[in-house]
Design a protein around this motif. Sequence first.
Motif, PDB file in Angstrom:
ATOM      1  N   VAL A 133       4.656 -41.366  46.578  1.00  0.00           N
ATOM      2  CA  VAL A 133       4.822 -41.381  45.130  1.00  0.00           C
ATOM      3  C   VAL A 133       4.548 -39.970  44.641  1.00  0.00           C
ATOM      4  CG1 VAL A 133       3.962 -42.315  42.963  1.00  0.00           C
ATOM      5  CG2 VAL A 133       4.079 -43.781  44.974  1.00  0.00           C
ATOM      6  N   TYR A 134       5.505 -39.403  43.927  1.00  0.00           N
ATOM      7  CA  TYR A 134       5.335 -38.064  43.392  1.00  0.00           C
ATOM      8  C   TYR A 134       4.833 -38.151  41.959  1.00  0.00           C
ATOM      9  CZ  TYR A 134       7.659 -36.245  47.473  1.00  0.00           C
ATOM     10  OH  TYR A 134       7.970 -35.908  48.756  1.00  0.00           O
ATOM     11  N   ILE A 135       3.799 -37.404  41.682  1.00  0.00           N
ATOM     12  CA  ILE A 135       3.189 -37.379  40.358  1.00  0.00           C
ATOM     13  C   ILE A 135       3.670 -36.108  39.654  1.00  0.00           C
ATOM     14  CG2 ILE A 135       1.003 -37.255  39.120  1.00  0.00           C
ATOM     15  CD1 ILE A 135      -0.252 -38.662  41.562  1.00  0.00           C
ATOM     16  N   PRO A 136       4.131 -36.245  38.419  1.00  0.00           N
ATOM     17  CA  PRO A 136       4.569 -35.038  37.702  1.00  0.00           C
ATOM     18  C   PRO A 136       3.430 -34.026  37.579  1.00  0.00           C
ATOM     19  CG  PRO A 136       5.134 -37.031  36.476  1.00  0.00           C
ATOM     20  CD  PRO A 136       4.274 -37.442  37.627  1.00  0.00           C
ATOM     21  N   ALA A 137       3.771 -32.757  37.708  1.00  0.00           N
ATOM     22  CA  ALA A 137       2.764 -31.706  37.636  1.00  0.00           C
ATOM     23  C   ALA A 137       3.282 -30.542  36.803  1.00  0.00           C
ATOM     24  CB  ALA A 137       2.402 -31.218  39.031  1.00  0.00           C
ATOM     25  N   VAL A 138       2.344 -29.831  36.214  1.00  0.00           N
ATOM     26  CA  VAL A 138       2.649 -28.600  35.490  1.00  0.00           C
ATOM     27  C   VAL A 138       1.825 -27.507  36.156  1.00  0.00           C
ATOM     28  CG1 VAL A 138       2.443 -27.377  33.301  1.00  0.00           C
ATOM     29  CG2 VAL A 138       3.099 -29.773  33.316  1.00  0.00           C
ATOM     30  N   TYR A 139       2.476 -26.427  36.555  1.00  0.00           N
ATOM     31  CA  TYR A 139       1.784 -25.311  37.188  1.00  0.00           C
ATOM     32  C   TYR A 139       1.367 -24.323  36.103  1.00  0.00           C
ATOM     33  CZ  TYR A 139       3.989 -27.288  41.293  1.00  0.00           C
ATOM     34  OH  TYR A 139       4.414 -28.149  42.265  1.00  0.00           O
ATOM     35  N   VAL A 140       0.075 -24.104  35.989  1.00  0.00           N
ATOM     36  CA  VAL A 140      -0.450 -23.190  34.983  1.00  0.00           C
ATOM     37  C   VAL A 140      -0.825 -21.891  35.683  1.00  0.00           C
ATOM     38  CG1 VAL A 140      -2.196 -22.830  33.217  1.00  0.00           C
ATOM     39  CG2 VAL A 140      -1.319 -25.132  33.643  1.00  0.00           C
TER      40      VAL A 140
ATOM     41  N   ILE B 218       9.842 -20.536  38.923  1.00  0.00           N
ATOM     42  CA  ILE B 218       9.099 -21.730  39.346  1.00  0.00           C
ATOM     43  C   ILE B 218       9.351 -22.842  38.331  1.00  0.00           C
ATOM     44  CG2 ILE B 218       6.802 -22.696  39.797  1.00  0.00           C
ATOM     45  CD1 ILE B 218       5.848 -19.832  40.392  1.00  0.00           C
ATOM     46  N   PRO B 219       9.758 -24.041  38.816  1.00  0.00           N
ATOM     47  CA  PRO B 219       9.966 -25.141  37.860  1.00  0.00           C
ATOM     48  C   PRO B 219       8.634 -25.671  37.328  1.00  0.00           C
ATOM     49  CG  PRO B 219      10.348 -25.890  40.106  1.00  0.00           C
ATOM     50  CD  PRO B 219      10.099 -24.412  40.177  1.00  0.00           C
ATOM     51  N   HIS B 220       8.639 -26.116  36.103  1.00  0.00           N
ATOM     52  CA  HIS B 220       7.469 -26.739  35.463  1.00  0.00           C
ATOM     53  C   HIS B 220       6.250 -25.814  35.451  1.00  0.00           C
ATOM     54  CE1 HIS B 220       9.905 -30.286  35.847  1.00  0.00           C
ATOM     55  NE2 HIS B 220       9.889 -30.199  37.154  1.00  0.00           N
ATOM     56  N   TYR B 221       6.455 -24.550  35.178  1.00  0.00           N
ATOM     57  CA  TYR B 221       5.329 -23.621  35.145  1.00  0.00           C
ATOM     58  C   TYR B 221       5.134 -23.095  33.728  1.00  0.00           C
ATOM     59  CZ  TYR B 221       6.219 -18.637  34.365  1.00  0.00           C
ATOM     60  OH  TYR B 221       6.422 -17.409  33.779  1.00  0.00           O
TER      61      TYR B 221
ATOM     62  N   ASP C 230      -0.587 -22.752  23.086  1.00  0.00           N
ATOM     63  CA  ASP C 230       0.225 -23.762  22.398  1.00  0.00           C
ATOM     64  C   ASP C 230       1.404 -24.196  23.266  1.00  0.00           C
ATOM     65  OD1 ASP C 230      -1.419 -23.712  20.187  1.00  0.00           O
ATOM     66  OD2 ASP C 230      -0.183 -22.262  19.088  1.00  0.00           O
ATOM     67  N   GLY C 231       1.995 -23.245  23.986  1.00  0.00           N
ATOM     68  CA  GLY C 231       3.093 -23.562  24.907  1.00  0.00           C
ATOM     69  C   GLY C 231       2.636 -24.469  26.032  1.00  0.00           C
ATOM     70  N   LEU C 232       1.408 -24.225  26.522  1.00  0.00           N
ATOM     71  CA  LEU C 232       0.839 -25.085  27.558  1.00  0.00           C
ATOM     72  C   LEU C 232       0.656 -26.501  27.034  1.00  0.00           C
ATOM     73  CD1 LEU C 232      -0.567 -25.696  30.253  1.00  0.00           C
ATOM     74  CD2 LEU C 232      -2.668 -24.756  29.262  1.00  0.00           C
ATOM     75  N   LEU C 233       0.125 -26.626  25.841  1.00  0.00           N
ATOM     76  CA  LEU C 233      -0.098 -27.939  25.241  1.00  0.00           C
ATOM     77  C   LEU C 233       1.217 -28.688  25.055  1.00  0.00           C
ATOM     78  CD1 LEU C 233      -2.560 -29.518  24.241  1.00  0.00           C
ATOM     79  CD2 LEU C 233      -2.114 -28.626  21.976  1.00  0.00           C
ATOM     80  N   GLU C 234       2.234 -28.005  24.554  1.00  0.00           N
ATOM     81  CA  GLU C 234       3.539 -28.634  24.339  1.00  0.00           C
ATOM     82  C   GLU C 234       4.159 -29.070  25.665  1.00  0.00           C
ATOM     83  OE1 GLU C 234       5.607 -30.261  21.887  1.00  0.00           O
ATOM     84  OE2 GLU C 234       3.849 -29.412  20.954  1.00  0.00           O
ATOM     85  N   THR C 235       4.066 -28.218  26.689  1.00  0.00           N
ATOM     86  CA  THR C 235       4.611 -28.547  28.005  1.00  0.00           C
ATOM     87  C   THR C 235       3.891 -29.753  28.601  1.00  0.00           C
ATOM     88  OG1 THR C 235       5.163 -26.228  28.372  1.00  0.00           O
ATOM     89  CG2 THR C 235       5.100 -27.634  30.313  1.00  0.00           C
ATOM     90  N   MET C 236       2.587 -29.819  28.434  1.00  0.00           N
ATOM     91  CA  MET C 236       1.820 -30.958  28.950  1.00  0.00           C
ATOM     92  C   MET C 236       2.271 -32.257  28.281  1.00  0.00           C
ATOM     93  SD  MET C 236      -1.940 -29.215  29.325  1.00  0.00           S
ATOM     94  CE  MET C 236      -2.793 -30.757  29.401  1.00  0.00           C
ATOM     95  N   TRP C 237       2.442 -32.242  26.964  1.00  0.00           N
ATOM     96  CA  TRP C 237       2.891 -33.446  26.262  1.00  0.00           C
ATOM     97  C   TRP C 237       4.265 -33.872  26.756  1.00  0.00           C
ATOM     98  CZ3 TRP C 237       0.084 -36.899  24.071  1.00  0.00           C
ATOM     99  CH2 TRP C 237      -1.103 -36.550  23.434  1.00  0.00           C
ATOM    100  N   ASP C 238       5.168 -32.891  26.951  1.00  0.00           N
ATOM    101  CA  ASP C 238       6.527 -33.203  27.399  1.00  0.00           C
ATOM    102  C   ASP C 238       6.529 -33.821  28.798  1.00  0.00           C
ATOM    103  OD1 ASP C 238       7.493 -32.197  25.033  1.00  0.00           O
ATOM    104  OD2 ASP C 238       8.101 -30.264  25.880  1.00  0.00           O
ATOM    105  N   HIS C 239       5.748 -33.262  29.716  1.00  0.00           N
ATOM    106  CA  HIS C 239       5.762 -33.719  31.102  1.00  0.00           C
ATOM    107  C   HIS C 239       4.945 -34.988  31.337  1.00  0.00           C
ATOM    108  CE1 HIS C 239       7.605 -29.852  31.792  1.00  0.00           C
ATOM    109  NE2 HIS C 239       7.968 -30.303  32.965  1.00  0.00           N
ATOM    110  N   MET C 240       3.950 -35.242  30.515  1.00  0.00           N
ATOM    111  CA  MET C 240       3.150 -36.465  30.707  1.00  0.00           C
ATOM    112  C   MET C 240       3.851 -37.675  30.104  1.00  0.00           C
ATOM    113  SD  MET C 240      -0.836 -35.327  30.433  1.00  0.00           S
ATOM    114  CE  MET C 240      -0.781 -34.760  28.766  1.00  0.00           C
ATOM    115  N   ASP C 241       4.889 -37.444  29.326  1.00  0.00           N
ATOM    116  CA  ASP C 241       5.690 -38.516  28.740  1.00  0.00           C
ATOM    117  C   ASP C 241       4.830 -39.464  27.898  1.00  0.00           C
ATOM    118  OD1 ASP C 241       8.288 -39.227  28.349  1.00  0.00           O
ATOM    119  OD2 ASP C 241       8.388 -40.607  30.033  1.00  0.00           O
ATOM    120  N   LEU C 242       4.045 -38.856  27.014  1.00  0.00           N
ATOM    121  CA  LEU C 242       3.184 -39.614  26.111  1.00  0.00           C
ATOM    122  C   LEU C 242       3.699 -39.507  24.681  1.00  0.00           C
ATOM    123  CD1 LEU C 242      -0.284 -38.484  27.503  1.00  0.00           C
ATOM    124  CD2 LEU C 242       0.874 -40.648  27.929  1.00  0.00           C
TER     125      LEU C 242
END
Length: 182
Positions: free
Chosen positions: A51-58, A76-79, A91-103
């Motif tokens: 099972v692959y879990i979505p990730a964001v590379y910071v 790099i994808p999702h960085y 702010d970009g990190l926060l927005e990316t996290m919301w987008d990738h966590m699908d909340l």
Amino acid sequence: SAPTHINPHILKMILQEYKIHHAEITLREDVTVDEMIDVIESTDKIGMSRVYIPAVYVCNMIDKVSVEELDLLDRIPHYVPISARDEWNLDGLLETMWDHMDLVRVYTKPKGQIPDYNEPVVLPRQGPPTVEFFCNRIHKALMKQFKYALVWGASAKHTPQRCGKDHLLDDEDVIQVVKKVG
């Protein structure tokens, strides 16, 4: 058509790594190396699969890298590049996290007051984020008293929209629940 992600030489190397020396492999789709390894490893354990879990590379400390290095990192994808010390792109990190966590963030609005934008109710998009799901997240007894909801935001056709329990909420919607009298 011929596979684009994997060739016979790479396939042979993968099979040798797993000590598979005599096999007939038929590829019915264009699989990647990772997908091929997943299939090989999942056959060892009956009913098990990865099972692959979505990730964001910071990537922190971007204030220390050159523009050329930043261009390389951009591949790099999702960085998300940030500088915690200089508070760059948080702010970009926060927005990316919301987008990738699908909340979905839903804000509450008490009757006669302005919406509370400080503490959203967070719902998973796969919930699905209906008005009923929202009400149950607030309190299990709320649906017994539920009459209708007023919704402002992207999911509403007009503002406010009077909605039932099956209405799907969208990110950053505002909701006011109206209860039955008595």
